[in-house]
Design a protein around this motif. Structure first.
Motif, PDB file in Angstrom:
ATOM      1  N   PRO A  94      29.224   4.975 -12.965  1.00 32.49           N
ATOM      2  CA  PRO A  94      28.647   3.788 -13.605  1.00 32.49           C
ATOM      3  C   PRO A  94      28.333   2.655 -12.644  1.00 32.49           C
ATOM      4  N   THR A  95      28.772   2.791 -11.382  1.00 31.31           N
ATOM      5  CA  THR A  95      28.497   1.759 -10.380  1.00 31.31           C
ATOM      6  C   THR A  95      27.406   2.257  -9.447  1.00 31.31           C
ATOM      7  N   ILE A  96      26.355   1.497  -9.318  1.00 29.14           N
ATOM      8  CA  ILE A  96      25.244   1.892  -8.447  1.00 29.14           C
ATOM      9  C   ILE A  96      25.700   1.824  -6.997  1.00 29.14           C
ATOM     10  N   ASP A 131      14.911   1.674 -19.944  1.00 24.39           N
ATOM     11  CA  ASP A 131      14.716   0.449 -20.729  1.00 24.39           C
ATOM     12  C   ASP A 131      15.660  -0.656 -20.252  1.00 24.39           C
ATOM     13  N   ALA A 132      16.892  -0.281 -19.933  1.00 22.81           N
ATOM     14  CA  ALA A 132      17.847  -1.275 -19.435  1.00 22.81           C
ATOM     15  C   ALA A 132      17.383  -1.856 -18.110  1.00 22.81           C
ATOM     16  N   PRO A 140      22.366  -4.704 -16.083  1.00 22.89           N
ATOM     17  CA  PRO A 140      21.969  -3.992 -17.305  1.00 22.89           C
ATOM     18  C   PRO A 140      22.033  -2.477 -17.152  1.00 22.89           C
ATOM     19  N   VAL A 141      21.640  -1.966 -15.986  1.00 20.63           N
ATOM     20  CA  VAL A 141      21.691  -0.518 -15.770  1.00 20.63           C
ATOM     21  C   VAL A 141      23.134  -0.029 -15.755  1.00 20.63           C
ATOM     22  N   GLU A 142      24.019  -0.750 -15.086  1.00 23.84           N
ATOM     23  CA  GLU A 142      25.424  -0.327 -15.031  1.00 23.84           C
ATOM     24  C   GLU A 142      26.078  -0.383 -16.407  1.00 23.84           C
ATOM     25  N   ARG A 143      25.681  -1.358 -17.212  1.00 23.96           N
ATOM     26  CA  ARG A 143      26.203  -1.399 -18.581  1.00 23.96           C
ATOM     27  C   ARG A 143      25.763  -0.168 -19.364  1.00 23.96           C
ATOM     28  N   GLU A 144      24.501   0.233 -19.169  1.00 21.23           N
ATOM     29  CA  GLU A 144      23.999   1.413 -19.882  1.00 21.23           C
ATOM     30  C   GLU A 144      24.663   2.688 -19.376  1.00 21.23           C
TER      31      GLU A 144
END
Length: 541
Positions: free
Chosen positions: A282-284, A389-390, A521-525
């Protein structure tokens, strides 16, 4: 995918996980499946709050199957009307063994009071074994009334155990098997099949029908069918059916098993993409973060801004550290700084940055797209779309935010370093020294060579000193030129440092903007995807 090798969670844990699946899957999974899951959660919650000492058994079947006669035979009383009038009633009758605590459950099942009957569990030993049974005689699911009344379907869904009453002529009826039996595959523990009206067949025909029925059920996914041949007329097989019911009633687990079977069935459909679902980080990672920052810096023209500012810095230094004689000579040409419009440097830098950002919206979008594409490989398509989308959810704000951020760090180009001032003072001293030497040389020529009069000082008339004065003047010019060249080199190095610092600051600001508007937002998704993945695993085990 087999799941028996893994430890099985309790029903409460699985239902809680299913609630998470519904919450996290909104907009990402099939809406009808999520609605069905919600209905199951509500039904399970309601059933588990009601009497666990009672087992709801529904007699279900088509018109003419003898279901009401069998209901009366099991209860030992004429409670449910039979014959040609039965298909027109379309009302459920209930017989309760042990009425205490059953009322809230009957209310939830929506059984009308006038259709509730009670058996005293002390009547006989057999009835005592059935204490806790709520036996329902459902409307015929294929009657004319049933086409507009969903009572049969509702109670088939809500019952703890279902007894499918089939007759020898229609035991393979497609409507029953397609609408109900096939949909309840996997519910072996809470399903019984009663081949009724066996008195119309010879013993050989009964065995043949039972074998054929078992084979048909196996093909429909009922792996271990419980099949009983009954006759409400002769009473044959009724005791066997009562024994099946007594076993389920005494175990007090039919309701629990029914809900588990419903949950298992639902999870097979919800987890159809499970083999393709992989847990993601979940972490980029730093490499992708750096790649996004690089792409956004290119998109906003950060290198070009740094180069332009380096040039502006170097050109402005000419006024301070340049060779004065060359600078004064340039005044006879056009102003080399005019095209830089340095009157209001801050505004010019802001305009430069703003124009660069607005000029590359497509590259900003491409940078965001490249990040999301690299993160979603192997994920189910709906979740790939959700991550994209995120990533784009706030990308429309990127150009303006980047413009504001980069304009904030535009350096104050009207700032003059202290050594520039010292260099200018030094050059002016050299100019004064050159002018003084020029005056001395002129005096020597006037008084010593042309003898225009008496020199005010002996040196001003000493012709022998003239070469030394000229040498001093040439040296002053040389020192001034060398000082200008050295200062220029220092300016170039300082301008390079200024550019590097600016680009680092720009990169830091761009990275911060990317973190807020894209990465978070991407990490939340991605976290949501992992949570969904974990909840799905928990609810299906």
């Amino acid at each position: 995918m087999t799941i028996t090798a893994e430890p099985r969670h309790g029903l409460g844990t699985r239902l809680a996980a299913l609630t998470r699946v519904v919450d996290l899957g909104q907009g990402r999974e099939d809406a009808d499946l999520l609605t069905e899951a919600t209905q199951l959660i509500i039904r399970a919650g309601n059933r588990l709050k009601l009497s666990s000492d009672h087992t709801v058994v529904a007699l279900a079947g088509g018109t003419g199957s003898g279901k009401s006669s069998l209901f009366n035979a099991i209860s030992g009383l004429d409670l449910s009307p039979t014959g040609v009038r039965r298909p027109t009633t379309a009302r459920t009758h209930a017989c309760v063994w042990g009425l205490e605590g059953a009322a809230p459950l009957l209310d939830w099942l929506q059984i009308q009071w006038r259709h509730r009957f009670s058996r005293n569990s002390a009547l006989d030993k057999a009835d005592d074994q059935l204490n806790g049974l709520i036996l329902l005689d459902l409307p015929d699911h294929d009657s004319i009334r049933a086409l507009t009344d969903t009572e049969a379907d509702r109670l088939i869904t809500g019952a703890d155990l279902i007894v499918w009453v089939l007759d020898p002529q229609k035991y393979a009826d497609a409507s029953t098997h397609r609408r109900y039996v096939t949909e309840l595959a996997g519910h072996d523990a809470v399903t019984v099949f009663a081949l009724n009206q066996a008195d119309r067949l010879t013993p050989e025909e009964v065995e043949e029908c039972l074998a054929d029925l078992r084979d048909l059920l196996a093909r429909e996914g009922v792996e271990q069918p419980r099949v009983v041949a009954t006759s409400a007329v002769t009473g044959g097989g009724v005791d066997d059916l009562r024994a099946e019911l007594a076993e389920s009633v005494s175990a007090r687990r039919a309701g629990y098993l029914r809900l588990e079977a419903d949950l298992d069935r639902l999870m097979l459909r919800l987890a159809k993409d499970m083999p393709a679902m992989l847990k993601v980080d979940p972490t980029i990672d730093p490499a992708r973060r750096a790649g996004l920052t690089d792409a956004l810096c290119d998109a906003v023209g950060a290198p070009a801004v740094g180069e332009a500012l380096e040039n502006v810095y170097g050109t402005r230094s000419i006024d301070w550290v340049g060779w004065p004689w060359g600078r004064w000579a340039s005044r006879f040409r056009g102003d080399p700084l005019k095209h830089l419009k340095l009157g209001d440097v801050k505004d010019e830098i802001r305009t430069l940055v703003s124009d660069s950002v607005r000029a590359q919206p497509a590259e900003v979008d491409n940078a965001v797209q490249a990040l999301s594409d690299g993160l979603t490989q192997g994920m189910p398509e709906p979740w790939q779309d959700a991550v994209r989308d995120a990533a784009r959810s706030r990308s429309g704000q990127l150009p303006k935010v980047l413009t504001d951020e980069l304009a904030e760090i535009a350096p104050p180009l009207d700032r003059v370093p202290g050594w520039w001032r010292l260099a200018k003072v030094w050059q002016l001293l050299l100019v004064l020294l050159f002018v003084a030497g020029l005056g001395v040389a002129g005096s020597i020529v006037a008084y010593g060579i042309l003898e225009v009069g008496e020199p005010p000082a002996e040196l001003l008339g000493d012709v022998a000193a003239l070469p030394w004065v000229v040498l001093m003047m040439v040296s002053v010019l040389g020192v001034g030129l060398l000082s200008a060249i050295a200062s220029r080199n220092f300016v170039v190095m300082a301008a390079g440092r200024e550019r590097d610092q600016l680009e680092r600051d720009m990169r830091r600001r761009v990275a911060g903007v990317a973190q807020d508007l894209v990465i978070e937002p991407v990490e939340r998704e991605l976290t949501r995807y992992n949570d969904y993945f974990a909840a799905l695993n928990t609810s299906r085990r």
